[in-house]
Write a protein that holds these residues in place. Structure first.
Motif, PDB file in Angstrom:
ATOM      1  N   GLU A  75       0.830  -1.189   0.000  1.00 21.41           N
ATOM      2  CA  GLU A  75       0.000   0.000   0.000  1.00 21.41           C
ATOM      3  C   GLU A  75       0.868   1.244   0.000  1.00 21.41           C
ATOM      4  OE1 GLU A  75      -2.923   0.334   2.969  1.00 21.41           O
ATOM      5  OE2 GLU A  75      -3.897  -1.557   2.523  1.00 21.41           O
ATOM      6  N   PRO A  76       0.582   2.215  -0.824  1.00 22.26           N
ATOM      7  CA  PRO A  76       1.397   3.424  -0.863  1.00 22.26           C
ATOM      8  C   PRO A  76       1.247   4.242   0.404  1.00 22.26           C
ATOM      9  CG  PRO A  76      -0.551   3.680  -2.244  1.00 22.26           C
ATOM     10  CD  PRO A  76      -0.522   2.248  -1.796  1.00 22.26           C
ATOM     11  N   SER A  77       2.347   4.844   0.837  1.00 19.96           N
ATOM     12  CA  SER A  77       2.317   5.687   2.024  1.00 19.96           C
ATOM     13  C   SER A  77       1.695   7.029   1.686  1.00 19.96           C
ATOM     14  CB  SER A  77       3.747   5.887   2.545  1.00 19.96           C
ATOM     15  OG  SER A  77       3.758   6.823   3.597  1.00 19.96           O
ATOM     16  N   THR A  78       0.927   7.566   2.650  1.00 20.26           N
ATOM     17  CA  THR A  78       0.298   8.863   2.431  1.00 20.26           C
ATOM     18  C   THR A  78       1.252  10.005   2.745  1.00 20.26           C
ATOM     19  OG1 THR A  78      -0.580   8.789   4.695  1.00 20.26           O
ATOM     20  CG2 THR A  78      -1.990   7.939   2.913  1.00 20.26           C
ATOM     21  N   ALA A  79       2.360   9.722   3.401  1.00 19.44           N
ATOM     22  CA  ALA A  79       3.317  10.775   3.738  1.00 19.44           C
ATOM     23  C   ALA A  79       4.034  11.246   2.480  1.00 19.44           C
ATOM     24  CB  ALA A  79       4.329  10.250   4.759  1.00 19.44           C
ATOM     25  N   PRO A  80       4.259  12.561   2.346  1.00 17.45           N
ATOM     26  CA  PRO A  80       4.963  13.063   1.155  1.00 17.45           C
ATOM     27  C   PRO A  80       6.407  12.578   1.126  1.00 17.45           C
ATOM     28  CG  PRO A  80       4.691  14.805   2.782  1.00 17.45           C
ATOM     29  CD  PRO A  80       3.893  13.634   3.275  1.00 17.45           C
ATOM     30  N   LEU A 124      13.576  22.877  -4.703  1.00 19.44           N
ATOM     31  CA  LEU A 124      12.920  22.060  -3.680  1.00 19.44           C
ATOM     32  C   LEU A 124      11.608  22.660  -3.188  1.00 19.44           C
ATOM     33  CD1 LEU A 124      16.095  21.160  -1.584  1.00 19.44           C
ATOM     34  CD2 LEU A 124      14.838  19.628  -3.092  1.00 19.44           C
ATOM     35  N   GLU A 125      11.184  23.767  -3.762  1.00 20.03           N
ATOM     36  CA  GLU A 125       9.965  24.425  -3.290  1.00 20.03           C
ATOM     37  C   GLU A 125       8.732  23.580  -3.567  1.00 20.03           C
ATOM     38  OE1 GLU A 125      10.379  29.255  -3.106  1.00 20.03           O
ATOM     39  OE2 GLU A 125       9.648  28.318  -4.945  1.00 20.03           O
ATOM     40  N   GLY A 126       7.715  23.805  -2.720  1.00 25.91           N
ATOM     41  CA  GLY A 126       6.422  23.155  -2.923  1.00 25.91           C
ATOM     42  C   GLY A 126       6.243  21.905  -2.093  1.00 25.91           C
ATOM     43  N   GLY A 127       5.023  21.715  -1.587  1.00 27.31           N
ATOM     44  CA  GLY A 127       4.713  20.518  -0.818  1.00 27.31           C
ATOM     45  C   GLY A 127       5.110  20.639   0.634  1.00 27.31           C
ATOM     46  N   ASP A 128       4.781  19.584   1.390  1.00 24.65           N
ATOM     47  CA  ASP A 128       5.049  19.554   2.827  1.00 24.65           C
ATOM     48  C   ASP A 128       6.158  18.573   3.187  1.00 24.65           C
ATOM     49  OD1 ASP A 128       2.952  21.368   3.274  1.00 24.65           O
ATOM     50  OD2 ASP A 128       1.482  19.732   3.262  1.00 24.65           O
ATOM     51  N   ALA A 129       6.883  18.056   2.199  1.00 20.55           N
ATOM     52  CA  ALA A 129       7.926  17.064   2.475  1.00 20.55           C
ATOM     53  C   ALA A 129       9.132  17.725   3.140  1.00 20.55           C
ATOM     54  CB  ALA A 129       8.356  16.393   1.171  1.00 20.55           C
ATOM     55  N   THR A 130       9.926  16.906   3.824  1.00 21.37           N
ATOM     56  CA  THR A 130      11.187  17.400   4.357  1.00 21.37           C
ATOM     57  C   THR A 130      12.137  17.677   3.197  1.00 21.37           C
ATOM     58  OG1 THR A 130      12.046  15.145   4.590  1.00 21.37           O
ATOM     59  CG2 THR A 130      10.931  16.087   6.493  1.00 21.37           C
ATOM     60  N   GLY A 174      10.977  30.110   6.116  1.00 24.53           N
ATOM     61  CA  GLY A 174      10.107  29.234   6.887  1.00 24.53           C
ATOM     62  C   GLY A 174       9.723  27.959   6.174  1.00 24.53           C
ATOM     63  N   ILE A 175      10.558  27.509   5.218  1.00 18.64           N
ATOM     64  CA  ILE A 175      10.228  26.292   4.462  1.00 18.64           C
ATOM     65  C   ILE A 175      10.907  25.062   5.064  1.00 18.64           C
ATOM     66  CG2 ILE A 175       9.819  27.523   2.323  1.00 18.64           C
ATOM     67  CD1 ILE A 175      12.613  26.762   1.406  1.00 18.64           C
ATOM     68  N   HIS A 176      11.599  25.240   6.202  1.00 19.86           N
ATOM     69  CA  HIS A 176      12.208  24.125   6.929  1.00 19.86           C
ATOM     70  C   HIS A 176      13.161  23.326   6.044  1.00 19.86           C
ATOM     71  CE1 HIS A 176       9.103  25.379   9.573  1.00 19.86           C
ATOM     72  NE2 HIS A 176       8.141  24.851   8.858  1.00 19.86           N
ATOM     73  N   LEU A 177      14.019  24.052   5.364  1.00 18.20           N
ATOM     74  CA  LEU A 177      15.010  23.435   4.495  1.00 18.20           C
ATOM     75  C   LEU A 177      16.356  23.410   5.217  1.00 18.20           C
ATOM     76  CD1 LEU A 177      15.425  24.144   0.710  1.00 18.20           C
ATOM     77  CD2 LEU A 177      17.403  23.935   2.175  1.00 18.20           C
ATOM     78  N   VAL A 178      16.974  22.248   5.271  1.00 15.72           N
ATOM     79  CA  VAL A 178      18.253  22.076   5.963  1.00 15.72           C
ATOM     80  C   VAL A 178      19.373  21.987   4.927  1.00 15.72           C
ATOM     81  CG1 VAL A 178      19.603  20.563   7.475  1.00 15.72           C
ATOM     82  CG2 VAL A 178      17.164  20.909   7.902  1.00 15.72           C
ATOM     83  N   ILE A 179      20.466  22.711   5.178  1.00 21.59           N
ATOM     84  CA  ILE A 179      21.635  22.650   4.300  1.00 21.59           C
ATOM     85  C   ILE A 179      22.788  22.011   5.064  1.00 21.59           C
ATOM     86  CG2 ILE A 179      23.271  23.958   2.908  1.00 21.59           C
ATOM     87  CD1 ILE A 179      21.198  26.181   2.705  1.00 21.59           C
TER      88      ILE A 179
END
Length: 428
Positions: free
Chosen positions: A32-37, A143-149, A178-183
């Motif tokens: 079953e596919p995961s619903t998490a992005p 990497l913009e867009g969506g709620d994924a890490t 505020g996009i929670h992007l880690v470098i």
């Protein structure tokens, strides 16, 4: 987050129900596919002319990077969307203006075709400049867009050569979105100036810096960072504190991020029900050069401005972040105070004021503000009013008084015993 006691009982009931129905319930399909992005990662590779140097295990830096990329591409988890961006790969001329725009996406962020990605990496040849700042801005847009890490992994062997666009300032601007992007940054040359710049870039977004001098170290570290992107994490919620309590945003239990300028106040509001205990903690990161001797203050006050409790911490320039916290238990409401018409007890609006005493040289930019991480917990309050959590933190003068009294009594007893021993010695 600290979980309420009631939740434990609920979980036990749920487990018992599942156990009782295990024999008749059809297990979910593993396919079953995961619903998490899907988490997103972009590898940013320096392909400037200096990558021709042969000082990594007897081979050139670009050869070591290509080998590491091939190893990483073979091991990327299936649920990770990966892309590749280069800097300094196309323009070999001397025009600084053109060279500092030399960054391009080599492989788009998305489901990985390992063969296609490896073929693209194999074509790279060390060429031009080192525009780290523009490359980071391009990767953030990729990497913009969506709620994924989201995670950027920068691999380079030198400093940015395209000032005045400071890559450290670029990283702060990315964090301020505020996009929670880690470098995360990896340096191929153990140079103090390079280390300082790459460390600043990483710390501005909560990432890490690693110095690597061997191919296997590079492969292992990049694999680790890509795998880390696939790990479940608590995503903080971006908020913006106000300049006064009345205009403060209403927060619930959770993890929040904000920005605070040097010497400015930030206000937030939390509703606390009778019988609950508010637990708040805050960390402020000194992501730029600041003067020694600074502090952070977190106050809980009523809507009318009366201080309830405070937490404070100070530093001397030896740490990159400073944290403090507070706890406020609100007593249970008496049954006599609740009418039949209003069975639901009223919540108290508690204002949280965050202040800092940082200062910085005039050459340091004050905007965007320094990163702030705020944690709010609302848990069941202590059963006894003399609970240490309420007695010690909420009313610290009581604890101080007890300690002073204990010390006074101990001193009197010690003095009396000493005089008695001297008197016995003289008598004998």
């Amino acid at each position: 987050m600290i979980i309420r006691k009631r939740l434990t009982a609920g979980v036990c009931v749920l487990l018992a129900t599942l156990a009782a129905g295990l024999g008749t319930t059809v297990p979910a399909s593993a396919d079953e596919p995961s619903t998490a992005p899907s988490p997103k990662v972009e590898l940013v590779l320096d392909v400037s002319g200096s990558m021709r140097a042969r000082d990594i295990d007897g081979q050139s830096r670009i050869s070591a990077a290509k080998q590491a990329f091939n190893d990483v591409l073979d091991a990327v988890p299936e649920d990770v969307e990966l892309g590749i961006r280069t800097l300094g790969a196309d323009y070999a001329g001397d025009d600084r203006k053109v060279g500092c725009k030399d960054t391009a996406q080599l492989y788009p962020v998305g489901p990985l075709d390992r063969t296609e990605a490896k073929t693209a990496v194999a074509t790279l040849t060390p060429t031009g400049w080192t525009p780290i700042g523009p490359a980071l801005l391009g990767a953030a847009d990729d990497l913009e867009g969506g709620d994924a890490t989201r995670r950027i992994v920068l691999i380079t062997d030198g400093e940015d050569t395209c000032g005045p666009l400071d890559p450290c300032e670029v990283a702060r601007e990315i964090a301020a979105r505020g996009i929670h992007l880690v470098i995360d940054t990896l340096g191929l040359v153990p140079d103090a100036k390079i280390r300082q710049q790459l460390t600043c870039i990483a710390e501005a977004t909560g990432g890490t810096y690693t110095a690597v001098q061997h191919t296997d170290e590079l492969s292992g570290r990049v694999k680790q960072l890509v795998d880390r992107a696939a790990e479940p994490v608590i995503t903080p919620v971006a908020t913006e504190g106000a300049g006064s309590c009345s205009a403060a945003p209403q927060l619930k239990a959770g993890l929040y991020t904000d920005r605070q300028e040097i010497g400015k106040h930030r206000w937030y509001r939390v509703d606390v029900l009778p019988g609950q205990e508010l637990r708040a903690s805050v960390s402020v990161a000194a992501d730029r050069a600041v003067n020694d001797d600074y502090g952070v203050l977190l106050r809980a006050v009523t809507a009318h401005g009366r201080e309830i409790v405070r937490g404070a911490e100070s530093g001397t320039g030896r740490t990159d972040a400073i944290s403090t916290g507070l706890r406020y238990p609100k007593p249970e409401q008496d049954d006599s105070d609740v009418s039949d018409e209003d069975l639901k007890p009223a919540a108290e609006s508690v204002c949280l004021q965050l202040s800092n005493s940082f200062s910085a040289p005039s050459s340091v930019k004050t905007t965007p503000g320094m990163p702030v991480e705020l944690t709010i917990d609302l848990v069941q309050g202590p059963d006894d009013a003399s609970d240490v959590a309420a007695f010690g933190l909420g009313r610290g003068w009581w604890l101080l008084g007890v300690m002073v009294l204990t010390g006074l009594i101990a001193g009197l007893l010690f003095g009396w015993i000493s005089r008695w021993r001297v008197a016995v010695w003289r008598t004998n």
